[in-house]
Each structure stands twice: as structure tokens, then as C-alpha cells.
Write a protein that holds these residues in place. Structure first.
Motif, mmCIF file in Angstrom:
data_model
loop_
_atom_site.group_PDB
_atom_site.id
_atom_site.type_symbol
_atom_site.label_atom_id
_atom_site.label_comp_id
_atom_site.label_asym_id
_atom_site.label_seq_id
_atom_site.Cartn_x
_atom_site.Cartn_y
_atom_site.Cartn_z
ATOM 1 N N ILE A 54 0.809 -1.232 0.000
ATOM 2 C CA ILE A 54 0.000 0.000 0.000
ATOM 3 C C ILE A 54 0.836 1.274 0.000
ATOM 4 C CG2 ILE A 54 -2.018 -1.134 0.967
ATOM 5 C CD1 ILE A 54 -1.394 0.126 3.661
ATOM 6 N N GLY A 55 2.096 1.182 0.364
ATOM 7 C CA GLY A 55 2.953 2.365 0.334
ATOM 8 C C GLY A 55 2.996 3.034 -1.031
ATOM 9 N N PRO A 56 3.208 2.273 -2.110
ATOM 10 C CA PRO A 56 3.253 2.894 -3.435
ATOM 11 C C PRO A 56 1.936 3.564 -3.852
ATOM 12 C CG PRO A 56 4.299 0.744 -3.495
ATOM 13 C CD PRO A 56 3.645 0.874 -2.143
ATOM 14 N N VAL A 57 0.810 3.033 -3.395
ATOM 15 C CA VAL A 57 -0.493 3.644 -3.711
ATOM 16 C C VAL A 57 -0.564 5.033 -3.087
ATOM 17 C CG1 VAL A 57 -2.997 3.455 -3.441
ATOM 18 C CG2 VAL A 57 -1.636 1.397 -3.886
ATOM 19 N N PHE A 58 -0.174 5.142 -1.830
ATOM 20 C CA PHE A 58 -0.159 6.437 -1.154
ATOM 21 C C PHE A 58 0.868 7.372 -1.783
ATOM 22 C CE2 PHE A 58 -2.510 4.116 2.015
ATOM 23 C CZ PHE A 58 -3.310 5.071 2.617
ATOM 24 N N ALA A 59 2.040 6.829 -2.137
ATOM 25 C CA ALA A 59 3.115 7.653 -2.697
ATOM 26 C C ALA A 59 2.719 8.280 -4.034
ATOM 27 C CB ALA A 59 4.384 6.821 -2.847
ATOM 28 N N GLU A 60 1.847 7.604 -4.785
ATOM 29 C CA GLU A 60 1.380 8.171 -6.051
ATOM 30 C C GLU A 60 0.506 9.399 -5.830
ATOM 31 O OE1 GLU A 60 -0.458 5.787 -9.078
ATOM 32 O OE2 GLU A 60 0.916 4.130 -8.667
ATOM 33 N N VAL A 61 -0.231 9.402 -4.737
ATOM 34 C CA VAL A 61 -1.191 10.469 -4.472
ATOM 35 C C VAL A 61 -0.591 11.571 -3.605
ATOM 36 C CG1 VAL A 61 -3.469 10.975 -3.502
ATOM 37 C CG2 VAL A 61 -3.087 8.813 -4.680
ATOM 38 N N ILE A 62 0.197 11.181 -2.625
ATOM 39 C CA ILE A 62 0.825 12.153 -1.730
ATOM 40 C C ILE A 62 2.290 12.260 -2.148
ATOM 41 C CG2 ILE A 62 1.310 12.790 0.654
ATOM 42 C CD1 ILE A 62 -0.985 10.866 1.468
ATOM 43 N N THR A 63 2.558 13.224 -3.007
ATOM 44 C CA THR A 63 3.887 13.309 -3.622
ATOM 45 C C THR A 63 4.832 14.257 -2.889
ATOM 46 O OG1 THR A 63 3.081 15.011 -5.126
ATOM 47 C CG2 THR A 63 3.003 12.716 -5.905
ATOM 48 N N GLY A 64 4.311 15.039 -1.980
ATOM 49 C CA GLY A 64 5.163 15.983 -1.262
ATOM 50 C C GLY A 64 4.999 15.851 0.234
ATOM 51 N N ASP A 65 4.554 16.912 0.822
ATOM 52 C CA ASP A 65 4.385 17.009 2.270
ATOM 53 C C ASP A 65 3.201 16.158 2.727
ATOM 54 O OD1 ASP A 65 4.305 17.794 4.918
ATOM 55 O OD2 ASP A 65 3.709 19.863 4.490
ATOM 56 N N TRP A 66 3.459 15.255 3.653
ATOM 57 C CA TRP A 66 2.405 14.392 4.189
ATOM 58 C C TRP A 66 1.557 15.087 5.247
ATOM 59 C CZ3 TRP A 66 1.019 9.032 3.996
ATOM 60 C CH2 TRP A 66 1.603 8.347 2.918
ATOM 61 N N GLN A 67 2.016 16.211 5.780
ATOM 62 C CA GLN A 67 1.330 16.823 6.921
ATOM 63 C C GLN A 67 -0.129 17.183 6.641
ATOM 64 O OE1 GLN A 67 2.890 16.684 9.971
ATOM 65 N NE2 GLN A 67 0.747 16.932 10.563
ATOM 66 N N PRO A 68 -0.472 17.734 5.465
ATOM 67 C CA PRO A 68 -1.898 18.007 5.231
ATOM 68 C C PRO A 68 -2.773 16.752 5.314
ATOM 69 C CG PRO A 68 -0.560 19.225 3.671
ATOM 70 C CD PRO A 68 0.370 18.286 4.403
ATOM 71 N N HIS A 69 -2.256 15.633 4.801
ATOM 72 C CA HIS A 69 -3.014 14.379 4.897
ATOM 73 C C HIS A 69 -3.125 13.941 6.357
ATOM 74 C CE1 HIS A 69 -4.664 10.493 3.883
ATOM 75 N NE2 HIS A 69 -3.717 9.905 4.600
ATOM 76 N N LEU A 70 -2.035 14.020 7.084
ATOM 77 C CA LEU A 70 -2.053 13.630 8.494
ATOM 78 C C LEU A 70 -3.025 14.505 9.282
ATOM 79 C CD1 LEU A 70 1.770 13.067 9.051
ATOM 80 C CD2 LEU A 70 0.008 11.313 8.695
ATOM 81 N N ASP A 71 -3.028 15.806 9.010
ATOM 82 C CA ASP A 71 -3.963 16.705 9.689
ATOM 83 C C ASP A 71 -5.414 16.290 9.440
ATOM 84 O OD1 ASP A 71 -1.851 18.204 10.718
ATOM 85 O OD2 ASP A 71 -1.985 19.740 9.147
ATOM 86 N N LYS A 72 -5.713 15.894 8.196
ATOM 87 C CA LYS A 72 -7.073 15.421 7.882
ATOM 88 C C LYS A 72 -7.390 14.147 8.653
ATOM 89 C CE LYS A 72 -7.556 17.430 3.340
ATOM 90 N NZ LYS A 72 -7.646 17.230 1.906
ATOM 91 N N MET A 73 -6.406 13.268 8.762
ATOM 92 C CA MET A 73 -6.636 12.011 9.474
ATOM 93 C C MET A 73 -6.796 12.230 10.970
ATOM 94 S SD MET A 73 -6.988 9.740 7.181
ATOM 95 C CE MET A 73 -7.892 11.096 6.451
ATOM 96 N N TYR A 74 -6.095 13.204 11.546
ATOM 97 C CA TYR A 74 -6.313 13.537 12.960
ATOM 98 C C TYR A 74 -7.762 13.968 13.154
ATOM 99 C CZ TYR A 74 -1.156 14.307 12.894
ATOM 100 O OH TYR A 74 0.198 14.208 12.729
#
Length: 121
Positions: A27-47
Motif C-alpha cells: 500500500i505504500g506505493p499507492v499512497f506515494a502516487e497520491v501524496i507526492t510531497g508534504d504528508w502533513q496536510p493528509h495527516l492533519d485530515k486524518m487527525y
């Protein structure tokens, strides 16, 4: 071990979970295709997402299924997602909220797989 009590605990498990996700060969490559830069915005949404799911705190905005629908993912991806999520929760927390987090993750995976399967027919 203590239960999940607040947003700090949510940050802890979300950060650890996505650390594992990024290292995972399926699943890492699936996420890497979509989140190509800073992961923090995604993490903030998940929080915000898990804070809403577990504690009813408003703040999450978005349509999680719509974000996943275009991806080439199936049951095996959600199975791995659940393994990593469950391992993360069980390694750090114990109690009714932790159990609810795992239960909700299973329900989310079930709904997503069902919708993705139906969409493909």
C-alpha cells in the motif's frame, strides 16, 4: 497500556500508522502516487477524521470514498491497511476506544471494498 483518550493519542497512532504505510510494499506505493510531497496536510485530515469518528468532535471535511474511488485498489490493499492499523492500535493502546477504532476501521474497509466492487460491475 492506556486507552485512546484525546487528539494527542490520535496524533500518535495516526503518525505511527502512516510511518508503517509509507514503508509497506503493497500500500505504500499507492499512497506515494497520491501524496507526492508534504504528508502533513493528509495527516492533519486524518487527525480530524479519527477525532470525529472516536469522539464526535466536528472538524473533518471531505469525502473519503471519493478520494479512494479513482485508485486501483482492492480487497488485498484494505486487508493490509487493516493489518497495519490493528497492529498500530494494539501496540500502543488498550481499552474500549482502542477497540472501537479497530472496529470502525474494519467497517470503513468493508464499505469501501463493497463500493469499489459495485462500481466495477
Amino acid at each position: 497500556m492506556e486507552d485512546i483518550r484525546n487528539k494527542d493519542d490520535i496524533r500518535s497512532f495516526v503518525d505511527e500508522f502512516y510511518r508503517k504505510v509509507r514503508q509497506d510494499t503493497l500500500i505504500g506505493p499507492v499512497f506515494a502516487e497520491v501524496i507526492t510531497g508534504d504528508w502533513q496536510p493528509h495527516l492533519d485530515k486524518m487527525y480530524a477524521f479519527w477525532n470525529g469518528v472516536l469522539f464526535g468532535v466536528p472538524g473533518f471535511k471531505g469525502n473519503p470514498f471519493a478520494r479512494h474511488a479513482p485508485l486501483i485498489i482492492g480487497q488485498e490493499h484494505f486487508d493490509q491497511w487493516l493489518i497495519l492499523f490493528t497492529e498500530t492500535i494494539e501496540a500502543g493502546f488498550s481499552g474500549p476506544v482502542a477497540e472501537e477504532a479497530v472496529k470502525r476501521a474494519h467497517l470503513i474497509a468493508q464499505v469501501f471494498v463493497s463500493k469499489l466492487t459495485y462500481r466495477g460491475e
